[in-house]
Motif scaffolding. Structure first.
Motif, mmCIF file in Angstrom:
data_model
loop_
_atom_site.group_PDB
_atom_site.id
_atom_site.type_symbol
_atom_site.label_atom_id
_atom_site.label_comp_id
_atom_site.label_asym_id
_atom_site.label_seq_id
_atom_site.Cartn_x
_atom_site.Cartn_y
_atom_site.Cartn_z
ATOM 1 N N UNK A 58 0.829 -1.210 0.000
ATOM 2 C CA UNK A 58 0.000 0.000 0.000
ATOM 3 C C UNK A 58 0.865 1.262 0.000
ATOM 4 N N UNK A 59 1.983 1.219 0.737
ATOM 5 C CA UNK A 59 2.893 2.364 0.775
ATOM 6 C C UNK A 59 3.521 2.597 -0.594
ATOM 7 N N UNK A 60 3.985 1.527 -1.234
ATOM 8 C CA UNK A 60 4.589 1.669 -2.565
ATOM 9 C C UNK A 60 3.581 2.201 -3.581
ATOM 10 N N UNK A 61 2.359 1.721 -3.521
ATOM 11 C CA UNK A 61 1.332 2.189 -4.449
ATOM 12 C C UNK A 61 1.018 3.661 -4.210
ATOM 13 N N UNK A 62 0.917 4.040 -2.938
ATOM 14 C CA UNK A 62 0.606 5.426 -2.601
ATOM 15 C C UNK A 62 1.697 6.375 -3.085
ATOM 16 N N UNK A 63 2.968 5.963 -2.965
ATOM 17 C CA UNK A 63 4.073 6.827 -3.392
ATOM 18 C C UNK A 63 4.072 7.037 -4.907
ATOM 19 N N UNK A 64 3.513 6.102 -5.658
ATOM 20 C CA UNK A 64 3.478 6.231 -7.118
ATOM 21 C C UNK A 64 2.224 6.955 -7.614
ATOM 22 N N UNK A 65 1.226 7.044 -6.772
ATOM 23 C CA UNK A 65 -0.069 7.577 -7.196
ATOM 24 C C UNK A 65 0.028 9.022 -7.663
ATOM 25 N N UNK A 66 -0.412 9.275 -8.875
ATOM 26 C CA UNK A 66 -0.482 10.630 -9.414
ATOM 27 C C UNK A 66 0.852 11.262 -9.737
ATOM 28 N N UNK A 67 1.937 10.491 -9.761
ATOM 29 C CA UNK A 67 3.270 11.044 -10.008
ATOM 30 C C UNK A 67 3.641 10.942 -11.488
ATOM 31 N N UNK A 68 4.389 11.920 -11.960
ATOM 32 C CA UNK A 68 4.796 11.935 -13.372
ATOM 33 C C UNK A 68 6.016 11.064 -13.636
#
Length: 290
Positions: free
Chosen positions: A56-66
């Motif tokens: 969940x942490x890894x997914x959150x860090x990638x969310x909405x990033x360019x």
């Protein structure tokens, strides 16, 4: 840099890897979590909770990033590793090592494939890959989001599958496969453990008896065929493969093998094109690569 191997990073944070290697095409990950689940078979819940939290942490860090990867060419590792790193991009080719497929692994299996949406999948494992009604290959193939066109699966059937109609499961797999425009297919079933006959005396035991001047230990008589074995006895593998070719016009290269079935040839093999299996050595691992 196009290829990266991550090993012994027990809980890898993917953000620095993605930013450091924006043009990566091949990723190999090897943590010890598959072994953790196997060794802690009675109490896997703590390990699973840790894996899910880190995912969940890894997914959150990638969310909405360019800076995230839009696509990855290939991932190789255990299903627990692909689950842990929480990639949000599609992965065109996924190769999963043989896994101790307990229930928690199947939950991860379906979840990671739903996100990676591979075109090519190579997976080895136990019977749940074929038989699990919710998280196995059949429901994965039936998913409307799947992009799969190449599949290589090696499945070991075991003692718990002896009263299962394996032929019926293969027909269900047939239906699932025909929902996709497959180009290449490899399916290898190892079924010798469906035989409930006890093992005969070992060579060491026979030699020891001979040296003592005693009669050789008796070989146990064959046990009756199980339901699973009976279902495969009457299963026409060549016709099954031929029907696949007719139902999937794009399927031009297929190899399906059943090894270890009592009362039939040691190895049953069928292929597309028909007859291409006449001198095939199914133990050649290269045949099972995509």
């Amino acid at each position: 840099m196009r290829e990266l191997s991550i090993e012994r990073d027990i809980f890898p944070h993917m953000k620095p890897y993605i930013r450091a290697y924006p043009h990566l095409t091949r990723l190999h990950v090897k943590t010890d979590h598959a072994d953790d689940l196997r060794c802690d078979s009675d109490h896997p819940i703590d390990t699973v909770q840790e894996l899910r939290a880190h995912r969940a942490l890894n997914i959150a860090e990638q969310s909405g990033q360019s800076w995230v990867w839009n696509e990855l060419g290939e991932f190789t590792g255990f299903v627990t590793d692909l689950f842990l790193i929480g990639l949000t991009c599609v992965v065109n080719r996924v190769r999963l090592y043989e896994t101790d497929w307990r229930e928690v692994n199947f939950d991860m299996f379906k979840e990671v494939l739903a996100m990676a949406r591979p075109k090519e999948l190579k997976v080895d494992g136990y019977s749940g890959l074929l038989l699990h009604p919710v998280h196995g290959l059949i429901p994965v193939l039936k998913s409307p989001n799947t992009r799969m066109e190449y599949l290589a699966a090696e499945v070991w059937l075991g003692e718990d599958d002896r009263e299962t109609d394996i032929a019926e499961a293969l027909e269900q797999l047939f239906t699932a496969l025909t929902t996709r425009p497959f180009h290449r297919l490899r399916l290898f079933l190892r079924v010798h453990k469906l035989d409930p006959t006890p093992d005969g005396p070992s060579l060491i035991a026979m030699i020891a008896a001979q040296r003592r001047g005693e009669p050789s230990p008796e070989t146990p008589p064959p046990m009756p065929l199980t339901r699973a074995e009976l279902s495969l006895q009457s299963f026409d593998l060549a016709a099954f493969t031929r029907r696949l070719g007719e139902a999937i016009p794009s399927l031009t290269d297929a190899l399906i093998a059943i090894s270890g079935l009592r009362g039939r040839e040691e190895r049953l093999v069928a292929s597309i094109p028909a007859g291409a299996n006449s001198d095939i050595d199914i133990c050649n691992r290269e045949l099972w690569e995509l």
